[in-house]
Design an enzyme around this catalytic site. Structure first.
Site, PDB file in Angstrom:
ATOM      1  N   ASP A  46      -2.089   1.212  -2.983  1.00  0.00           N
ATOM      2  CA  ASP A  46      -1.781   0.023  -3.787  1.00  0.00           C
ATOM      3  C   ASP A  46      -1.992   0.294  -5.284  1.00  0.00           C
ATOM      4  O   ASP A  46      -1.684  -0.553  -6.120  1.00  0.00           O
ATOM      5  CB  ASP A  46      -2.557  -1.208  -3.300  1.00  0.00           C
ATOM      6  CG  ASP A  46      -4.059  -1.052  -3.421  1.00  0.00           C
ATOM      7  OD1 ASP A  46      -4.530   0.032  -3.823  1.00  0.00           O
ATOM      8  OD2 ASP A  46      -4.777  -2.029  -3.108  1.00  0.00           O
ATOM      9  N   GLU A 182     -14.614   6.660  -2.930  1.00  0.00           N
ATOM     10  CA  GLU A 182     -14.104   6.592  -4.305  1.00  0.00           C
ATOM     11  C   GLU A 182     -15.240   6.391  -5.299  1.00  0.00           C
ATOM     12  O   GLU A 182     -16.071   5.479  -5.147  1.00  0.00           O
ATOM     13  CB  GLU A 182     -13.080   5.440  -4.439  1.00  0.00           C
ATOM     14  CG  GLU A 182     -12.548   5.331  -5.868  1.00  0.00           C
ATOM     15  CD  GLU A 182     -11.215   4.642  -6.008  1.00  0.00           C
ATOM     16  OE1 GLU A 182     -10.640   4.211  -4.994  1.00  0.00           O
ATOM     17  OE2 GLU A 182     -10.747   4.543  -7.165  1.00  0.00           O
TER      18      GLU A 182
HETATM   19  O1  KIV Z   1      -4.369   3.065  -3.984  1.00  0.00           O
HETATM   20  C1  KIV Z   1      -4.726   4.238  -4.090  1.00  0.00           C
HETATM   21  O2  KIV Z   1      -4.073   5.075  -4.712  1.00  0.00           O
HETATM   22  C2  KIV Z   1      -5.975   4.619  -3.434  1.00  0.00           C
HETATM   23  C3  KIV Z   1      -6.535   5.949  -3.770  1.00  0.00           C
HETATM   24  C4  KIV Z   1      -7.192   5.852  -5.083  1.00  0.00           C
HETATM   25  C5  KIV Z   1      -7.445   6.443  -2.726  1.00  0.00           C
HETATM   26  O3  KIV Z   1      -6.525   3.859  -2.703  1.00  0.00           O
END
Ligand code: KIV
Length: 263
Positions: A46, A182
């Protein structure tokens, strides 16, 4: 390989290696280029809300945005595991979680990802009972940026680490085959990785502290220069190349003399 075999193969990388290399994609050409380059996992994250749709954060992304982009990426992905992110408010209840995950699967995702720890275990169980493979996501949760008032690193104290370990363990017991960590401080990321029996995939956790790495592709290729997280490592300057080639194109347009002007 079908989705079940791909997930099992990724899970086995925890013990057998090599570390998992994962990237995000949001459209056909990006997914196809990543897939042809040999990436293990492609996440339609997202984060596309920011790097593709121009929103200030991921809290504006809807399930309709996600299905549209998952379908495009799926058309370009033959080999890597394609994972679709469940956007904010698409998994507020068990019922919504299962219904919206099915929409991502119908669009071409082979697995889904959701953010949160212990509180999401019931939803992960509901998904895995439906046969939908799930990746968890703990640490800094971008969908909570508004309520938390910014992006803060996690796992900075023993209490924070305990919450992360409890969350990762609940997700794993509920059936997640992998967990994204993260912006977790390095020592805590290492501790969570050691305790987990499924592979952890880190972003912003430092090199070598997780069982694999994921990055937002625009950070890696340098195509979104307006916001680059401090931990990002760029391997190219696509924005610079676009600016250069467009400037050359504009110059070539302006140098050309139409036949009507010269007569
Ligand atoms: O939305 C995204 O790109 C993510 C990554 C940062 C893991 O969730």
């Amino acid at each position: 390989m079908d989705a079940t075999d791909k997930c099992a193969a990724l899970r086995a990388r925890k013990t057998e290696g090599p570390p998992i290399a994962a990237l995000t994609a949001w459209d056909y050409p990006t997914a196809r280029l990543l897939d042809e380059s040999g990436v293990d996992l492609i996440l339609v994250g997202d984060s596309l809300g920011m790097v593709v749709l121009g929103f200030p954060d991921t809290t504006h992304v809807t399930i309709e945005h996600m299905t549209h982009h998952v379908a495009a990426a799926a058309r370009g992905c033959q080999r890597a595991l394609l994972v679709g992110d469940l956007p904010i408010h698409s998994y507020d209840t068990d019922y919504a979680t299962v219904r919206n995950a099915h929409l991502l699967i119908e669009a071409g995702a082979e697995a889904v990802k959701l953010e949160g720890g212990v509180e999401q275990a019931g939803k992960v169980k509901a998904l895995t009972e439906e046969g939908i493979p799930v990746i968890g996501h703990v640490g800094m949760l971008p969908q909570r940026v508004v309520e938390e008032g910014g992006y803060r690193r996690k796992g900075r104290s023993a209490a924070e680490l305990a919450i992360l370990i409890e969350g990762a363990s609940a997700l794993e017991n509920a059936g997640c085959f992998s967990i994204v960590l993260e912006s977790v401080v390095q020592e805590s990321a290492r501790r969570i990785t050691k305790q987990a029996s499924v592979p952890t995939i880190g972003i912003g956790c430092g090199a070598g502290n997780c069982d694999g790495e994921i990055a937002v592709t625009s950070d890696v290729i340098g195509s979104y220069p307006w916001f680059v997280p401090p931990f990002a490592i760029s391997h190219a300057d696509v924005a610079g190349e676009i600016r250069k080639s467009v400037a050359a194109y504009i110059a070539s347009c302006r140098e050309a003399t139409p036949s009507s002007a010269s007569s």
